[in-house]
Design a protein around this motif. Sequence first.
Motif, PDB file in Angstrom:
ATOM      1  N   LEU A   1     -19.482  10.397  14.609  1.00 12.07           N
ATOM      2  CA  LEU A   1     -19.079   9.929  15.939  1.00 12.07           C
ATOM      3  C   LEU A   1     -20.204  10.102  16.952  1.00 12.07           C
ATOM      4  O   LEU A   1     -20.472   9.205  17.761  1.00 12.07           O
ATOM      5  CB  LEU A   1     -17.837  10.685  16.416  1.00 12.07           C
ATOM      6  N   TYR A   2     -20.865  11.244  16.898  1.00 16.28           N
ATOM      7  CA  TYR A   2     -21.972  11.505  17.824  1.00 16.28           C
ATOM      8  C   TYR A   2     -23.085  10.468  17.662  1.00 16.28           C
ATOM      9  O   TYR A   2     -23.591   9.918  18.643  1.00 16.28           O
ATOM     10  CB  TYR A   2     -22.525  12.914  17.605  1.00 16.28           C
ATOM     11  N   GLU A   3     -23.463  10.184  16.426  1.00 16.92           N
ATOM     12  CA  GLU A   3     -24.541   9.228  16.177  1.00 16.92           C
ATOM     13  C   GLU A   3     -24.165   7.826  16.658  1.00 16.92           C
ATOM     14  O   GLU A   3     -25.000   7.110  17.208  1.00 16.92           O
ATOM     15  CB  GLU A   3     -24.921   9.207  14.696  1.00 16.92           C
ATOM     16  N   TRP A   4     -22.902   7.414  16.475  1.00 19.36           N
ATOM     17  CA  TRP A   4     -22.465   6.103  16.977  1.00 19.36           C
ATOM     18  C   TRP A   4     -22.534   6.051  18.495  1.00 19.36           C
ATOM     19  O   TRP A   4     -22.954   5.056  19.080  1.00 19.36           O
ATOM     20  CB  TRP A   4     -21.055   5.772  16.489  1.00 19.36           C
ATOM     21  N   HIS A   5     -22.105   7.137  19.142  1.00 22.33           N
ATOM     22  CA  HIS A   5     -22.182   7.178  20.608  1.00 22.33           C
ATOM     23  C   HIS A   5     -23.629   7.125  21.093  1.00 22.33           C
ATOM     24  O   HIS A   5     -23.947   6.419  22.043  1.00 22.33           O
ATOM     25  CB  HIS A   5     -21.484   8.429  21.152  1.00 22.33           C
ATOM     26  N   ALA A   6     -24.507   7.877  20.432  1.00 24.24           N
ATOM     27  CA  ALA A   6     -25.922   7.880  20.813  1.00 24.24           C
ATOM     28  C   ALA A   6     -26.524   6.485  20.622  1.00 24.24           C
ATOM     29  O   ALA A   6     -27.289   6.013  21.475  1.00 24.24           O
ATOM     30  CB  ALA A   6     -26.688   8.910  19.982  1.00 24.24           C
ATOM     31  N   MET A   7     -26.168   5.812  19.536  1.00 28.52           N
ATOM     32  CA  MET A   7     -26.682   4.464  19.278  1.00 28.52           C
ATOM     33  C   MET A   7     -26.173   3.485  20.343  1.00 28.52           C
ATOM     34  O   MET A   7     -26.941   2.665  20.868  1.00 28.52           O
ATOM     35  CB  MET A   7     -26.249   4.002  17.882  1.00 28.52           C
ATOM     36  N   LEU A   8     -24.898   3.581  20.693  1.00 28.47           N
ATOM     37  CA  LEU A   8     -24.336   2.702  21.713  1.00 28.47           C
ATOM     38  C   LEU A   8     -25.019   2.917  23.063  1.00 28.47           C
ATOM     39  O   LEU A   8     -25.366   1.953  23.752  1.00 28.47           O
ATOM     40  CB  LEU A   8     -22.830   2.932  21.845  1.00 28.47           C
ATOM     41  N   GLU A   9     -25.238   4.174  23.425  1.00 29.10           N
ATOM     42  CA  GLU A   9     -25.921   4.463  24.688  1.00 29.10           C
ATOM     43  C   GLU A   9     -27.348   3.920  24.680  1.00 29.10           C
ATOM     44  O   GLU A   9     -27.823   3.394  25.682  1.00 29.10           O
ATOM     45  CB  GLU A   9     -25.931   5.959  24.963  1.00 29.10           C
ATOM     46  N   ARG A  10     -28.040   4.046  23.549  1.00 29.23           N
ATOM     47  CA  ARG A  10     -29.408   3.520  23.455  1.00 29.23           C
ATOM     48  C   ARG A  10     -29.400   2.004  23.606  1.00 29.23           C
ATOM     49  O   ARG A  10     -30.207   1.437  24.337  1.00 29.23           O
ATOM     50  CB  ARG A  10     -30.048   3.927  22.126  1.00 29.23           C
TER      51      ARG A  10
ATOM     52  N   TYR B   1     -27.212   0.208  25.155  1.00 23.87           N
ATOM     53  CA  TYR B   1     -26.892  -0.100  26.544  1.00 23.87           C
ATOM     54  C   TYR B   1     -28.136   0.034  27.421  1.00 23.87           C
ATOM     55  O   TYR B   1     -28.454  -0.855  28.212  1.00 23.87           O
ATOM     56  CB  TYR B   1     -25.773   0.818  27.058  1.00 23.87           C
ATOM     57  N   ARG B   2     -28.833   1.176  27.289  1.00 27.41           N
ATOM     58  CA  ARG B   2     -30.047   1.396  28.094  1.00 27.41           C
ATOM     59  C   ARG B   2     -31.084   0.311  27.827  1.00 27.41           C
ATOM     60  O   ARG B   2     -31.692  -0.221  28.756  1.00 27.41           O
ATOM     61  CB  ARG B   2     -30.656   2.764  27.792  1.00 27.41           C
ATOM     62  N   GLU B   3     -31.289  -0.032  26.556  1.00 26.35           N
ATOM     63  CA  GLU B   3     -32.264  -1.062  26.213  1.00 26.35           C
ATOM     64  C   GLU B   3     -31.852  -2.411  26.808  1.00 26.35           C
ATOM     65  O   GLU B   3     -32.684  -3.153  27.321  1.00 26.35           O
ATOM     66  CB  GLU B   3     -32.420  -1.174  24.700  1.00 26.35           C
ATOM     67  N   GLY B   4     -30.566  -2.723  26.753  1.00 28.52           N
ATOM     68  CA  GLY B   4     -30.078  -3.975  27.326  1.00 28.52           C
ATOM     69  C   GLY B   4     -30.248  -4.024  28.830  1.00 28.52           C
ATOM     70  O   GLY B   4     -30.632  -5.044  29.398  1.00 28.52           O
ATOM     71  N   MET B   5     -29.988  -2.897  29.499  1.00 29.90           N
ATOM     72  CA  MET B   5     -30.147  -2.839  30.952  1.00 29.90           C
ATOM     73  C   MET B   5     -31.614  -2.943  31.360  1.00 29.90           C
ATOM     74  O   MET B   5     -31.930  -3.406  32.442  1.00 29.90           O
ATOM     75  CB  MET B   5     -29.538  -1.550  31.519  1.00 29.90           C
ATOM     76  N   ASP B   6     -32.498  -2.519  30.454  1.00 29.57           N
ATOM     77  CA  ASP B   6     -33.932  -2.626  30.721  1.00 29.57           C
ATOM     78  C   ASP B   6     -34.477  -4.008  30.368  1.00 29.57           C
ATOM     79  O   ASP B   6     -35.666  -4.262  30.511  1.00 29.57           O
ATOM     80  CB  ASP B   6     -34.708  -1.563  29.931  1.00 29.57           C
ATOM     81  N   GLY B   7     -33.602  -4.889  29.882  1.00 23.59           N
ATOM     82  CA  GLY B   7     -34.017  -6.248  29.560  1.00 23.59           C
ATOM     83  C   GLY B   7     -34.517  -6.437  28.149  1.00 23.59           C
ATOM     84  O   GLY B   7     -35.018  -7.507  27.801  1.00 23.59           O
ATOM     85  N   ASP B   8     -34.394  -5.429  27.311  1.00 23.70           N
ATOM     86  CA  ASP B   8     -34.837  -5.539  25.923  1.00 23.70           C
ATOM     87  C   ASP B   8     -33.881  -6.455  25.161  1.00 23.70           C
ATOM     88  O   ASP B   8     -32.698  -6.189  25.067  1.00 23.70           O
ATOM     89  CB  ASP B   8     -34.872  -4.153  25.280  1.00 23.70           C
ATOM     90  N   MET B   9     -34.395  -7.528  24.624  1.00 23.62           N
ATOM     91  CA  MET B   9     -33.553  -8.507  23.938  1.00 23.62           C
ATOM     92  C   MET B   9     -33.618  -8.368  22.420  1.00 23.62           C
ATOM     93  O   MET B   9     -33.067  -9.180  21.698  1.00 23.62           O
ATOM     94  CB  MET B   9     -33.966  -9.928  24.336  1.00 23.62           C
ATOM     95  N   LEU B  10     -34.288  -7.361  21.892  1.00 19.01           N
ATOM     96  CA  LEU B  10     -34.417  -7.215  20.448  1.00 19.01           C
ATOM     97  C   LEU B  10     -33.070  -7.091  19.769  1.00 19.01           C
ATOM     98  O   LEU B  10     -32.868  -7.605  18.688  1.00 19.01           O
ATOM     99  CB  LEU B  10     -35.309  -6.026  20.103  1.00 19.01           C
ATOM    100  N   LEU B  11     -32.135  -6.401  20.378  1.00 18.03           N
ATOM    101  CA  LEU B  11     -30.804  -6.251  19.802  1.00 18.03           C
ATOM    102  C   LEU B  11     -30.153  -7.612  19.635  1.00 18.03           C
ATOM    103  O   LEU B  11     -29.596  -7.926  18.597  1.00 18.03           O
ATOM    104  CB  LEU B  11     -29.920  -5.342  20.652  1.00 18.03           C
ATOM    105  N   GLY B  12     -30.248  -8.450  20.648  1.00 14.91           N
ATOM    106  CA  GLY B  12     -29.667  -9.782  20.571  1.00 14.91           C
ATOM    107  C   GLY B  12     -30.271 -10.608  19.461  1.00 14.91           C
ATOM    108  O   GLY B  12     -29.586 -11.297  18.719  1.00 14.91           O
ATOM    109  N   PHE B  13     -31.592 -10.516  19.301  1.00 22.06           N
ATOM    110  CA  PHE B  13     -32.249 -11.252  18.232  1.00 22.06           C
ATOM    111  C   PHE B  13     -31.830 -10.715  16.862  1.00 22.06           C
ATOM    112  O   PHE B  13     -31.625 -11.476  15.922  1.00 22.06           O
ATOM    113  CB  PHE B  13     -33.776 -11.188  18.369  1.00 22.06           C
ATOM    114  N   ALA B  14     -31.715  -9.411  16.755  1.00 24.98           N
ATOM    115  CA  ALA B  14     -31.321  -8.798  15.485  1.00 24.98           C
ATOM    116  C   ALA B  14     -29.911  -9.213  15.086  1.00 24.98           C
ATOM    117  O   ALA B  14     -29.613  -9.347  13.909  1.00 24.98           O
ATOM    118  CB  ALA B  14     -31.429  -7.281  15.584  1.00 24.98           C
ATOM    119  N   LEU B  15     -29.048  -9.426  16.071  1.00 20.71           N
ATOM    120  CA  LEU B  15     -27.674  -9.815  15.779  1.00 20.71           C
ATOM    121  C   LEU B  15     -27.485 -11.330  15.731  1.00 20.71           C
ATOM    122  O   LEU B  15     -26.398 -11.806  15.481  1.00 20.71           O
ATOM    123  CB  LEU B  15     -26.719  -9.215  16.841  1.00 20.71           C
ATOM    124  N   GLY B  16     -28.552 -12.063  15.998  1.00 20.64           N
ATOM    125  CA  GLY B  16     -28.481 -13.512  15.893  1.00 20.64           C
ATOM    126  C   GLY B  16     -27.995 -14.216  17.141  1.00 20.64           C
ATOM    127  O   GLY B  16     -27.507 -15.336  17.075  1.00 20.64           O
TER     128      GLY B  16
END
Length: 80
Positions: free
Chosen positions: A53-62, A64-79
């Motif tokens: 549970l802790y690792e999932w929460h940490a991943m979600l927070e990361r 979120y922070r990356e998305g708020m900073d404009g990092d689009m890598l997550l979007g590309f990774a998910l298609g």
Amino acid sequence: MIVKSEKENLLLESDKSFKSLLEIIESVPSRKRTISIETQERDKNYRDVLMHLYEWHAMLERWYREGMDGDMLLGFALGF
């Protein structure tokens, strides 16, 4: 009457659920909390479940922070 925002409601519900989880864990005798079960599954004891549970929460927070900073890598990774 003060109306709470969705964020405030989410934080309150999250806190309530976390406290409920801790109450459930504390209701189990301490000697039983350390017992691991024999299984092929990944989580074998309370510690494993809580770390999962802790690792999932940490991943979600990361994410979120990356998305708020404009990092689009997550979007590309998910298609997206």
